[in-house]
Each structure stands twice: as C-alpha cells, then as structure tokens.
Motif scaffolding. Structure first.
Motif, PDB file in Angstrom:
ATOM      1  N   MET A  40     -19.797   2.809  70.515  1.00  0.00           N
ATOM      2  CA  MET A  40     -19.207   4.219  70.271  1.00  0.00           C
ATOM      3  C   MET A  40     -19.590   4.513  68.748  1.00  0.00           C
ATOM      4  SD  MET A  40     -16.842   6.631  71.227  1.00  0.00           S
ATOM      5  CE  MET A  40     -16.170   7.896  70.554  1.00  0.00           C
ATOM      6  N   ARG A  41     -19.084   4.073  67.881  1.00  0.00           N
ATOM      7  CA  ARG A  41     -19.475   4.215  66.323  1.00  0.00           C
ATOM      8  C   ARG A  41     -20.376   3.414  65.943  1.00  0.00           C
ATOM      9  NH1 ARG A  41     -16.428   5.929  61.128  1.00  0.00           N
ATOM     10  NH2 ARG A  41     -17.928   4.985  59.627  1.00  0.00           N
ATOM     11  N   ALA A  42     -21.472   3.908  65.316  1.00  0.00           N
ATOM     12  CA  ALA A  42     -22.688   2.927  64.605  1.00  0.00           C
ATOM     13  C   ALA A  42     -22.897   3.151  63.541  1.00  0.00           C
ATOM     14  CB  ALA A  42     -23.923   3.156  65.778  1.00  0.00           C
ATOM     15  N   GLU A  43     -23.076   1.825  62.722  1.00  0.00           N
ATOM     16  CA  GLU A  43     -23.166   2.055  61.489  1.00  0.00           C
ATOM     17  C   GLU A  43     -24.505   1.098  61.228  1.00  0.00           C
ATOM     18  OE1 GLU A  43     -19.965   1.127  58.824  1.00  0.00           O
ATOM     19  OE2 GLU A  43     -18.670   1.185  60.828  1.00  0.00           O
ATOM     20  N   VAL A  44     -25.636   1.517  60.690  1.00  0.00           N
ATOM     21  CA  VAL A  44     -27.025   1.061  60.427  1.00  0.00           C
ATOM     22  C   VAL A  44     -26.842   0.518  58.883  1.00  0.00           C
ATOM     23  CG1 VAL A  44     -29.262   1.013  60.673  1.00  0.00           C
ATOM     24  CG2 VAL A  44     -27.915   2.380  62.303  1.00  0.00           C
ATOM     25  N   TYR A  45     -27.038  -0.753  58.718  1.00  0.00           N
ATOM     26  CA  TYR A  45     -27.282  -1.632  57.287  1.00  0.00           C
ATOM     27  C   TYR A  45     -28.842  -1.974  57.204  1.00  0.00           C
ATOM     28  CZ  TYR A  45     -22.526  -1.127  57.232  1.00  0.00           C
ATOM     29  OH  TYR A  45     -20.919  -0.788  57.148  1.00  0.00           O
ATOM     30  N   LEU A  46     -29.368  -1.967  56.080  1.00  0.00           N
ATOM     31  CA  LEU A  46     -30.477  -2.704  55.810  1.00  0.00           C
ATOM     32  C   LEU A  46     -30.367  -3.381  54.512  1.00  0.00           C
ATOM     33  CD1 LEU A  46     -33.717  -2.810  56.799  1.00  0.00           C
ATOM     34  CD2 LEU A  46     -34.058  -1.031  54.977  1.00  0.00           C
ATOM     35  N   ASP A  47     -30.578  -4.633  54.630  1.00  0.00           N
ATOM     36  CA  ASP A  47     -30.152  -5.660  53.524  1.00  0.00           C
ATOM     37  C   ASP A  47     -28.993  -5.428  52.820  1.00  0.00           C
ATOM     38  OD1 ASP A  47     -32.834  -6.435  53.626  1.00  0.00           O
ATOM     39  OD2 ASP A  47     -33.671  -5.247  52.380  1.00  0.00           O
ATOM     40  N   GLY A  48     -27.860  -5.210  53.659  1.00  0.00           N
ATOM     41  CA  GLY A  48     -26.581  -4.886  53.231  1.00  0.00           C
ATOM     42  C   GLY A  48     -26.061  -3.554  52.799  1.00  0.00           C
ATOM     43  N   ARG A  49     -26.913  -2.618  52.873  1.00  0.00           N
ATOM     44  CA  ARG A  49     -26.584  -1.176  52.473  1.00  0.00           C
ATOM     45  C   ARG A  49     -26.502  -0.333  53.690  1.00  0.00           C
ATOM     46  NH1 ARG A  49     -30.674   1.320  48.080  1.00  0.00           N
ATOM     47  NH2 ARG A  49     -28.861   2.006  46.924  1.00  0.00           N
ATOM     48  N   LEU A  50     -25.446   0.580  53.678  1.00  0.00           N
ATOM     49  CA  LEU A  50     -25.606   1.474  54.735  1.00  0.00           C
ATOM     50  C   LEU A  50     -26.578   2.535  54.648  1.00  0.00           C
ATOM     51  CD1 LEU A  50     -23.538   2.582  57.310  1.00  0.00           C
ATOM     52  CD2 LEU A  50     -22.591   3.916  55.393  1.00  0.00           C
ATOM     53  N   VAL A  51     -27.480   2.666  55.677  1.00  0.00           N
ATOM     54  CA  VAL A  51     -28.692   3.394  55.599  1.00  0.00           C
ATOM     55  C   VAL A  51     -28.366   4.682  56.525  1.00  0.00           C
ATOM     56  CG1 VAL A  51     -30.267   1.941  54.468  1.00  0.00           C
ATOM     57  CG2 VAL A  51     -29.917   2.207  57.127  1.00  0.00           C
ATOM     58  N   GLY A  52     -27.439   4.709  57.703  1.00  0.00           N
ATOM     59  CA  GLY A  52     -27.437   5.731  58.639  1.00  0.00           C
ATOM     60  C   GLY A  52     -26.069   5.261  59.486  1.00  0.00           C
ATOM     61  N   TYR A  53     -25.581   6.305  60.189  1.00  0.00           N
ATOM     62  CA  TYR A  53     -24.363   6.090  61.103  1.00  0.00           C
ATOM     63  C   TYR A  53     -24.532   7.099  62.148  1.00  0.00           C
ATOM     64  CZ  TYR A  53     -22.255   9.521  58.171  1.00  0.00           C
ATOM     65  OH  TYR A  53     -21.971  10.759  57.462  1.00  0.00           O
ATOM     66  N   ASP A  54     -23.636   7.031  63.140  1.00  0.00           N
ATOM     67  CA  ASP A  54     -23.366   7.861  64.265  1.00  0.00           C
ATOM     68  C   ASP A  54     -21.950   7.632  64.706  1.00  0.00           C
ATOM     69  OD1 ASP A  54     -24.268   9.975  66.131  1.00  0.00           O
ATOM     70  OD2 ASP A  54     -23.638   8.364  67.636  1.00  0.00           O
ATOM     71  N   ILE A  55     -21.198   8.707  64.680  1.00  0.00           N
ATOM     72  CA  ILE A  55     -19.631   8.683  64.981  1.00  0.00           C
ATOM     73  C   ILE A  55     -19.556   9.320  66.178  1.00  0.00           C
ATOM     74  CG2 ILE A  55     -18.921   8.332  62.815  1.00  0.00           C
ATOM     75  CD1 ILE A  55     -17.924  11.378  62.544  1.00  0.00           C
ATOM     76  N   VAL A  56     -20.509  10.083  66.735  1.00  0.00           N
ATOM     77  CA  VAL A  56     -20.267  10.765  68.000  1.00  0.00           C
ATOM     78  C   VAL A  56     -20.359   9.883  69.387  1.00  0.00           C
ATOM     79  CG1 VAL A  56     -21.432  12.573  69.550  1.00  0.00           C
ATOM     80  CG2 VAL A  56     -21.509  13.019  67.357  1.00  0.00           C
ATOM     81  N   GLY A  57     -21.012   8.989  69.235  1.00  0.00           N
ATOM     82  CA  GLY A  57     -21.328   8.116  70.588  1.00  0.00           C
ATOM     83  C   GLY A  57     -22.200   8.389  71.550  1.00  0.00           C
TER      84      GLY A  57
END
Length: 176
Positions: A40-57
C-alpha cells in the motif's frame, strides 16, 4: 501463517532489501528506480536515507536515486511497505480506516506486487511516451516527454520507429 488466516495476519510492515553495486564508469549517468505496483504505502531508502515514496498504492511510481548514488561503491536499497489492512477473501464491503483514510481491502496481496526496474540513463532522456488516440482510426498522436538534467538547453535529433507488435514490421520511421 495459520491454517485459518484472519485479516490481521496480513497487516503491518514488511521490508525488502537489495545491495546495489554501481560500476565506476557510470559517473555521468542518472539512476531512476521504477516500481510497477506496491500495496500500500511504499518508502524507498538508499543507505538509510529516504529517497522516494508513494502513498497512493497499486500505481506506478519512481524514485530518482541520482543525487544519492556514488558510482564505484556499493549501496543498500531498502523498501518499506506498510499495509494497514489485509483480507483473505474477495468481498468488497470491508473498508478499513487508516488514520483519516478509508482503505479498500488488500486481498492478502500486500508488498511489492509489480516489477521493479532500475534505469540508468544519460543526462537527457525520454521520461515518458504516450500514444494518444484520435477520431481517425488510422492515426495516433505520439507525445514524448524529455527530461534534461543539464544546466543549459541542448539540441538532439530523435529517431522514432513504430513497429507492429507481433511481426516487428516497421510501420513508421521519422527523424526530428
């Protein structure tokens, strides 16, 4: 998981991890991570840092990793997926409340449910291609969007080739 799954068995947070080994010769490139679908909700991390997300699903989205990638080094990619509901049936009347949102049933398919692709592109690249129908059944409009990461305007020629899907026969070719 139990033999008799209940909706609460499929709720919560899951993580997906991958190590990326980026070759050093890709220094001038851009790195775009495309997700086909996440429930549903996605959070994308690179080396522990939030770099993108999607809340629409369940819709396509992308994350531009370029500012965070160091070619020649390894990076850890992590995707956190939150699925507030989760149903193991096909009924459409159980709508879950998630904070101030109403969430449709998850059908038990939470997580990354589509393909994930990393595109490595030049500083100027095609970011979208859309074929638009017209009232004339034998014509379409091709709408092509470009993304320019240079600090100045650039001019390039582009060749467009349209092929028949099954036979690969060339239907149109043109250079602009």
């Amino acid at each position: 998981m139990s033999d008799n799954p209940r909706p609460e068995d499929l709720r919560g947070v899951s993580w997906w991890f991958r190590t990326l080994d980026i070759p050093a010769d890709l220094k001038e490139r851009h790195f775009i991570l495309h997700f086909e679908s996440v429930r549903m909700r996605a959070e994308v991390y690179l080396d522990g840092r939030l770099v993108g997300y999607d809340i629409v699903g369940e819709s396509p989205f992308h994350a531009d990793l370029t500012p965070f990638i160091k070619p020649g080094e390894k990076h850890q990619l992590a995707v956190r997926v939150t699925n507030p509901s989760g149903n193991f049936h096909w009924q459409d009347f159980n709508i879950d409340k998630w904070d101030n949102y109403h969430v449709p049933p998850g059908r038990g398919f939470g997580g990354i449910i589509g393909r994930v692709k990393m595109k490595v592109v030049n500083p100027v690249y095609i970011s979208d291609l859309y074929m638009q129908n017209t009232p004339n059944l034998t014509q379409v409009n091709a709408i092509i969007s470009f993304h320019n990461n240079h600090l100045k305007n650039v001019t390039h020629d582009i060749e467009v080739i349209v092929r028949k899907k099954r036979t690969r026969k060339k239907l149109f070719s043109g250079i602009r």
